[in-house]
Design an enzyme around this catalytic site. Structure first.
Site, short mmCIF file in Angstrom:
data_model
loop_
_atom_site.label_atom_id
_atom_site.label_comp_id
_atom_site.label_asym_id
_atom_site.label_seq_id
_atom_site.Cartn_x
_atom_site.Cartn_y
_atom_site.Cartn_z
N GLU A 268 0.83 -1.20 0.00
CA GLU A 268 0.00 0.00 0.00
C GLU A 268 0.87 1.26 0.00
O GLU A 268 0.54 2.26 -0.64
CB GLU A 268 -0.93 0.00 1.22
CG GLU A 268 -1.97 -1.10 1.21
CD GLU A 268 -2.91 -0.99 0.03
OE1 GLU A 268 -3.41 0.12 -0.24
OE2 GLU A 268 -3.14 -2.02 -0.65
N TRP B 110 1.75 1.68 -3.45
CA TRP B 110 0.70 2.30 -4.28
C TRP B 110 0.78 3.83 -4.17
O TRP B 110 0.62 4.54 -5.18
CB TRP B 110 -0.68 1.80 -3.86
CG TRP B 110 -1.77 2.38 -4.71
CD1 TRP B 110 -2.57 3.43 -4.41
CD2 TRP B 110 -2.18 1.94 -6.02
NE1 TRP B 110 -3.45 3.69 -5.44
CE2 TRP B 110 -3.23 2.78 -6.43
CE3 TRP B 110 -1.75 0.91 -6.86
CZ2 TRP B 110 -3.86 2.62 -7.67
CZ3 TRP B 110 -2.39 0.77 -8.09
CH2 TRP B 110 -3.42 1.61 -8.48
N TRP C 102 -20.83 11.85 -19.55
CA TRP C 102 -21.16 12.12 -18.16
C TRP C 102 -22.47 12.87 -18.06
O TRP C 102 -22.85 13.63 -18.95
CB TRP C 102 -20.06 12.93 -17.49
CG TRP C 102 -18.71 12.28 -17.46
CD1 TRP C 102 -17.59 12.68 -18.12
CD2 TRP C 102 -18.34 11.11 -16.72
NE1 TRP C 102 -16.53 11.83 -17.85
CE2 TRP C 102 -16.97 10.86 -16.99
CE3 TRP C 102 -19.02 10.25 -15.86
CZ2 TRP C 102 -16.27 9.79 -16.44
CZ3 TRP C 102 -18.32 9.18 -15.30
CH2 TRP C 102 -16.97 8.97 -15.59
N ASN D 147 -10.76 2.98 3.30
CA ASN D 147 -10.36 2.81 1.91
C ASN D 147 -11.31 1.92 1.12
O ASN D 147 -11.62 2.22 -0.03
CB ASN D 147 -8.94 2.23 1.83
CG ASN D 147 -8.40 2.27 0.42
OD1 ASN D 147 -8.32 3.33 -0.19
ND2 ASN D 147 -8.06 1.11 -0.13
N TRP E 8 -15.96 11.83 -12.69
CA TRP E 8 -15.07 11.52 -11.58
C TRP E 8 -14.41 12.77 -11.00
O TRP E 8 -14.06 12.82 -9.81
CB TRP E 8 -13.99 10.52 -12.00
CG TRP E 8 -13.04 10.99 -13.08
CD1 TRP E 8 -13.16 10.80 -14.42
CD2 TRP E 8 -11.83 11.73 -12.89
NE1 TRP E 8 -12.11 11.38 -15.09
CE2 TRP E 8 -11.27 11.95 -14.18
CE3 TRP E 8 -11.16 12.22 -11.78
CZ2 TRP E 8 -10.08 12.65 -14.38
CZ3 TRP E 8 -9.96 12.92 -11.97
CH2 TRP E 8 -9.44 13.13 -13.25
N TRP F 295 -9.23 8.09 -8.07
CA TRP F 295 -10.51 8.38 -8.74
C TRP F 295 -10.47 7.91 -10.19
O TRP F 295 -11.45 7.33 -10.68
CB TRP F 295 -10.84 9.86 -8.64
CG TRP F 295 -11.60 10.17 -7.38
CD1 TRP F 295 -11.11 10.60 -6.20
CD2 TRP F 295 -13.01 10.01 -7.20
NE1 TRP F 295 -12.12 10.73 -5.27
CE2 TRP F 295 -13.30 10.38 -5.86
CE3 TRP F 295 -14.06 9.61 -8.02
CZ2 TRP F 295 -14.59 10.36 -5.34
CZ3 TRP F 295 -15.35 9.58 -7.50
CH2 TRP F 295 -15.61 9.94 -6.18
#
Length: 479
Positions: free
Chosen positions: A278, A281, A309, A344, A362, A385
């Site tokens: 993590e 990441w 959208w 998360n 987004w 996102w």
């Protein structure tokens, strides 16, 4: 005898004294050290409201830690290159040191400062301190950064351990008194209204709190991290993200502390390896930002530029307020508003709901998180996102649509997380708490719930929302 020329240390997203390469080097010169923080809203994205609250607390903690060592933290506001060059001239500084930030706007500010200092005849030096691995170390054959996480992290691991953290200085020899701004004059904290009560209840910003939280995680939480990290009803995560965001801890401090914990107790290895992935990441997202400075505004996958959208201000407002009618979604958004963070696993569900069930861009969700998260990170926030939306690096396929009911039942099986943050549902039985619209009128009445009044009906049907999302995705695939 003339007083020695001081060295200025420019603090930014590294609000700590331990493992601070620029500060360490400045102290080693033996010169007086001037610790400086410049509030420059023209460089990068200006922090959102929750992050500005955190920044104020973190600067107070840093100032206090510096004072204990005999120094002081000087606060000034303005364009960093101009402010720092003026201070260097004002005090006759011999040099300016800082830890580099591998982001385009910050690097541009560093170049401007270097040029201004050259004109003054003042030296400068930048040090690595923001990442485990510099972006230049992980490139493909064409010289570009990697856009798939697994080979990225494999490459990072192959480079070996990062350098060991540096100790905090024991003393910071005082320079002459230097004028600076009062922190309160910057208006970082809310007053009318003061919406930060929940943040104060939840967090203690600052380096000492960060290190204590890391110790507690490694001692008490890491063992169960693999299974518990996805459970919002449990205290199964590290909660280090805001401390890392503001550099109260460095990533290499976290790395070496975690590796030491495994050496002391090999049973921790599965949890620690997952935890470090993590951290990887975060590193991956920062490297993406280095290569794509417009990560918060432009789709990494350009085929999404024509995505249809929907503009729906009413649905967006319901989502922001945690009034969607889907309990796990609403719980997450209310947790966010009160505490400045969201679990998360729930972040993924909440984000998927916005971009797929509601077909809302987004970027609307990213902007809301940027303003309300205390850990709003310029790399992780937009990258995550885009990952959920399907338009980012190593992205989840757009046709993967999280079912908020099944996600709630799987990861909050007894409904404890929902009951905490959506108290109007606290008396709904566990088998119905993630889909109260399936309860009978008698069951709802006995739980004190009136759908559409005390708690909203779902603002979109899951199956219909999924079908609409897949149809929209099919449009851009045909295009």
């Amino acid at each position: 005898m003339p007083s020695p020329q001081p060295v200025i240390v420019w603090f930014r997203d590294d609000l700590r004294l331990s493992d601070h390469p620029a500060l360490h080097a400045a102290v080693k010169t033996g010169a007086p050290v001037v610790c400086l923080y410049v509030l420059d809203d023209s460089v990068g994205r200006s922090p959102g409201g929750a992050a500005r609250w955190w920044l104020a607390q973190s600067l107070r903690a840093l100032g206090a830690a510096i004072a204990v060592r005999g120094g002081s933290l000087v606060l000034r506001r303005g364009a960093a290159a101009t402010v720092i060059a003026e201070l260097a001239r004002e005090i006759g500084a011999r040099g300016v040191y800082w830890n580099g930030i591998a982001q385009a706007p910050h690097r541009a500010a560093e170049r401007q400062l270097e040029a201004a200092l050259v004109r003054l005849g003042v030296g400068s030096q930048s040090f690595p301190g923001d990442l485990l691995v510099p972006p230049s170390a992980i490139r493909n054959k064409e010289g570009r950064g990697l856009r798939v996480y697994t080979p990225f992290w494999r490459r990072a691991l192959s480079l070996g351990d990062p350098p060991k953290p540096l100790p905090a200085p024991r003393q910071l020899g005082p320079a002459s008194k230097i004028a600076g701004d009062g922190l309160e004059s910057w208006g970082l904290e809310p007053s009318k209204p003061d919406w930060a009560e929940g943040l104060r209840e939840t967090w203690t910003p600052g380096e000492s709190s960060a290190r204590e939280r890391l110790r507690d995680f490694l001692k008490h939480t890491a063992r169960g991290y693999v299974g518990d990290r996805d459970r919002p009803d449990r205290d199964g995560t590290s909660r280090l993200s805001p401390h890392l965001r503001f550099g109260e801890l460095s990533p290499r401090q976290v790395w070496h502390a975690a590796r030491f914990a495994v050496a002391e107790d090999p049973a921790l290895e599965p949890g620690i390896e997952k935890f470090l992935s993590e951290l990887g990441w975060r590193e991956f997202c920062r490297h993406l930002l280095h290569d794509h400075p417009d990560l918060a505004t432009e789709n990494l996958q350009t085929n999404f530029d024509g995505f249809p959208w929907t503009r729906d201000s009413k649905a967006l407002a319901a989502w922001r307020r945690g009034r969607t009618g889907y309990p796990i979604v609403d719980a997450g958004l209310r947790e966010l508003w009160h505490t400045g963070v969201m679990h998360n696993r729930v972040r993924m569900v909440v984000a998927s709901f916005l971009v797929k069930h509601l077909l809302i861009d987004w970027r609307e969700g990213e902007a809301w998180f940027w303003d309300t998260l205390v850990d709003a990170d310029p790399g992780s926030n937009p990258a995550n996102w885009q990952w959920v939306a399907g338009c980012g690096a190593d992205a989840a396929p757009y046709f993967r649509v999280f079912n908020p009911v099944l996600q709630g039942e799987k990861f909050d099986p007894d409904g404890a997380y929902v009951r905490r943050w959506v108290p109007e549902l606290k008396n709904v039985p566990a088998k119905l708490i993630h889909q109260p619209w399936q309860a009978t009128p008698i069951e709802l009445a006995s739980a004190g719930v009136t759908l559409g009044k005390t708690y909203p009906q779902p603002i979109v049907d899951h199956a219909r929302g999924r079908e609409r999302a897949l149809a929209a995705y099919a449009q851009i695939r045909r295009g």
